[in-house]
Design a protein around this motif. Structure first.
Motif, PDB file in Angstrom:
ATOM      1  N   ARG A 143     -32.262  24.887  95.829  1.00  0.00           N
ATOM      2  CA  ARG A 143     -33.376  24.086  96.344  1.00  0.00           C
ATOM      3  C   ARG A 143     -34.701  24.726  95.907  1.00  0.00           C
ATOM      4  O   ARG A 143     -35.254  25.563  96.617  1.00  0.00           O
ATOM      5  N   PRO A 144     -35.226  24.293  94.754  1.00  0.00           N
ATOM      6  CA  PRO A 144     -36.510  24.836  94.292  1.00  0.00           C
ATOM      7  C   PRO A 144     -37.655  24.536  95.250  1.00  0.00           C
ATOM      8  O   PRO A 144     -38.613  25.303  95.333  1.00  0.00           O
ATOM      9  N   SER A 145     -37.559  23.426  95.975  1.00  0.00           N
ATOM     10  CA  SER A 145     -38.548  23.075  96.991  1.00  0.00           C
ATOM     11  C   SER A 145     -37.862  22.216  98.036  1.00  0.00           C
ATOM     12  O   SER A 145     -36.682  21.871  97.915  1.00  0.00           O
ATOM     13  N   LEU A 146     -38.597  21.839  99.078  1.00  0.00           N
ATOM     14  CA  LEU A 146     -37.988  21.104 100.182  1.00  0.00           C
ATOM     15  C   LEU A 146     -37.455  19.743  99.751  1.00  0.00           C
ATOM     16  O   LEU A 146     -36.519  19.227 100.371  1.00  0.00           O
ATOM     17  N   ASP A 147     -38.014  19.140  98.712  1.00  0.00           N
ATOM     18  CA  ASP A 147     -37.559  17.811  98.300  1.00  0.00           C
ATOM     19  C   ASP A 147     -36.829  17.841  96.963  1.00  0.00           C
ATOM     20  O   ASP A 147     -36.736  16.834  96.270  1.00  0.00           O
ATOM     21  N   GLN A 148     -36.313  19.013  96.577  1.00  0.00           N
ATOM     22  CA  GLN A 148     -35.566  19.131  95.325  1.00  0.00           C
ATOM     23  C   GLN A 148     -34.216  19.793  95.578  1.00  0.00           C
ATOM     24  O   GLN A 148     -34.138  20.790  96.303  1.00  0.00           O
ATOM     25  N   GLU A 149     -33.187  19.215  94.996  1.00  0.00           N
ATOM     26  CA  GLU A 149     -31.849  19.789  95.060  1.00  0.00           C
ATOM     27  C   GLU A 149     -31.215  19.732  93.682  1.00  0.00           C
ATOM     28  O   GLU A 149     -31.224  18.684  93.030  1.00  0.00           O
ATOM     29  N   VAL A 150     -30.675  20.874  93.255  1.00  0.00           N
ATOM     30  CA  VAL A 150     -30.063  20.964  91.933  1.00  0.00           C
ATOM     31  C   VAL A 150     -28.656  21.520  92.097  1.00  0.00           C
ATOM     32  O   VAL A 150     -28.459  22.571  92.729  1.00  0.00           O
ATOM     33  N   LEU A 151     -27.686  20.824  91.552  1.00  0.00           N
ATOM     34  CA  LEU A 151     -26.315  21.322  91.569  1.00  0.00           C
ATOM     35  C   LEU A 151     -26.143  22.298  90.411  1.00  0.00           C
ATOM     36  O   LEU A 151     -26.266  21.916  89.242  1.00  0.00           O
ATOM     37  N   VAL A 152     -25.871  23.558  90.735  1.00  0.00           N
ATOM     38  CA  VAL A 152     -25.634  24.575  89.713  1.00  0.00           C
ATOM     39  C   VAL A 152     -24.137  24.851  89.669  1.00  0.00           C
ATOM     40  O   VAL A 152     -23.525  25.186  90.693  1.00  0.00           O
ATOM     41  N   VAL A 153     -23.566  24.702  88.495  1.00  0.00           N
ATOM     42  CA  VAL A 153     -22.123  24.827  88.307  1.00  0.00           C
ATOM     43  C   VAL A 153     -21.832  25.988  87.365  1.00  0.00           C
ATOM     44  O   VAL A 153     -22.428  26.090  86.290  1.00  0.00           O
ATOM     45  N   ALA A 154     -20.954  26.881  87.791  1.00  0.00           N
ATOM     46  CA  ALA A 154     -20.431  27.922  86.907  1.00  0.00           C
ATOM     47  C   ALA A 154     -19.118  27.391  86.332  1.00  0.00           C
ATOM     48  O   ALA A 154     -18.176  27.106  87.089  1.00  0.00           O
TER      49      ALA A 154
END
Length: 256
Positions: A143-154
């Motif tokens: 969550r780079p900010s309150l209104d951002q979500e990024v799925l990080v996959v290894a």
């Protein structure tokens, strides 16, 4: 630190912390870290308790910091096989190691930046076969900010993960090569399950670091020579050991 450096024997100096339990049969330190919500009397102790000798009981309760439960204490002393001869003690217990901060994804942001005004997405939509095949080893929401979500996959198959997931997560996906494979983690779990009782494991589970790389955290009562010999053969970074009792090089920082 190598696992062998966490092994100790009778006569070695050790350190640990837990809840002091005063009973008719002596003073005990309950070092259990997994608790349920069952109400128990003050003199109850778990099977992860160690007999203490030389502990200043009055100081443990009178010196309790305002932000801690009275009775919690850190001790340093000599290991006498299920008994610790206390040399030093303190109610000032160090804070646990901070958890990884999943804020800045380990991929450069796409042109225009990460998507904003995001409603939490479900991760169950199409990961099943990717995980089952071992293409994806781990996934974390950053969550780079309150209104951002990024799925990080290894992933062990980066191209396949991107091909399958990017259409569903435009400007919300970051795929990094996994340092470990699903098979390595599964094999590690098989060993832990097989030695659960012998190694007195309290808990274990998969975590992720600040780069979304997987690791397995294990909380044993202590690290035995057998456990250390096995652990030191594993790829570096795959296993993290957090024993309840560990060697201490000197009597400090606990104090009388």
């Amino acid at each position: 630190m190598a696992a062998k450096d966490l092994v100790f024997a009778v006569g070695d100096r050790v350190r640990t912390c837990g809840r002091l339990v005063v009973r008719a049969d002596g003073d005990w330190l309950d070092v259990a870290r997994v608790h349920d919500l069952t109400f128990r009397p003050p003199d109850w102790k778990s099977d992860r308790s160690i007999r203490l000798t030389g502990v200043d009981v009055d100081a443990v309760f009178s010196d309790a910091p305002p932000n801690r439960v009275p009775g919690d204490v850190l001790v340093v002393g000599i290991w006498r096989d299920q008994i610790i001869e206390v040399e030093a003690q303190t109610t000032e217990i160090p804070a646990p190691e901070p958890l990884a901060q999943w804020t800045d994804p380990p991929c450069p942001p796409p042109r225009g930046g990460w998507r904003r005004d995001v409603v939490t997405f479900e991760l169950d939509f199409d990961l099943g076969d990717l995980r089952a095949s071992g293409a994806i080893v781990n996934q974390v929401i950053f969550r780079p900010s309150l209104d951002q979500e990024v799925l990080v996959v290894a992933a062990t198959d980066v191209d396949e993960a991107i091909r399958r997931l990017s259409p569903k997560l435009p400007n919300q996906l970051c795929v990094v090569p996994s340092r470990f494979t699903r098979a390595q983690i599964d094999e590690l779990y098989d060993v832990l399950h097989a030695h659960w009782r012998a190694w007195r494991l309290e808990s274990f589970g998969t975590g992720a670091d600040a780069q979304a790389q997987p690791f397995v955290m294990v909380e044993p009562f202590r690290v035995t020579a057998e456990m250390a010999e096995w652990a030191d053969t594993l790829p570096e970074g795959l296993l993290r050991l957090r024993p309840a009792i560990s060697p201490a090089l000197q009597a400090g920082p606990a104090h009388r």
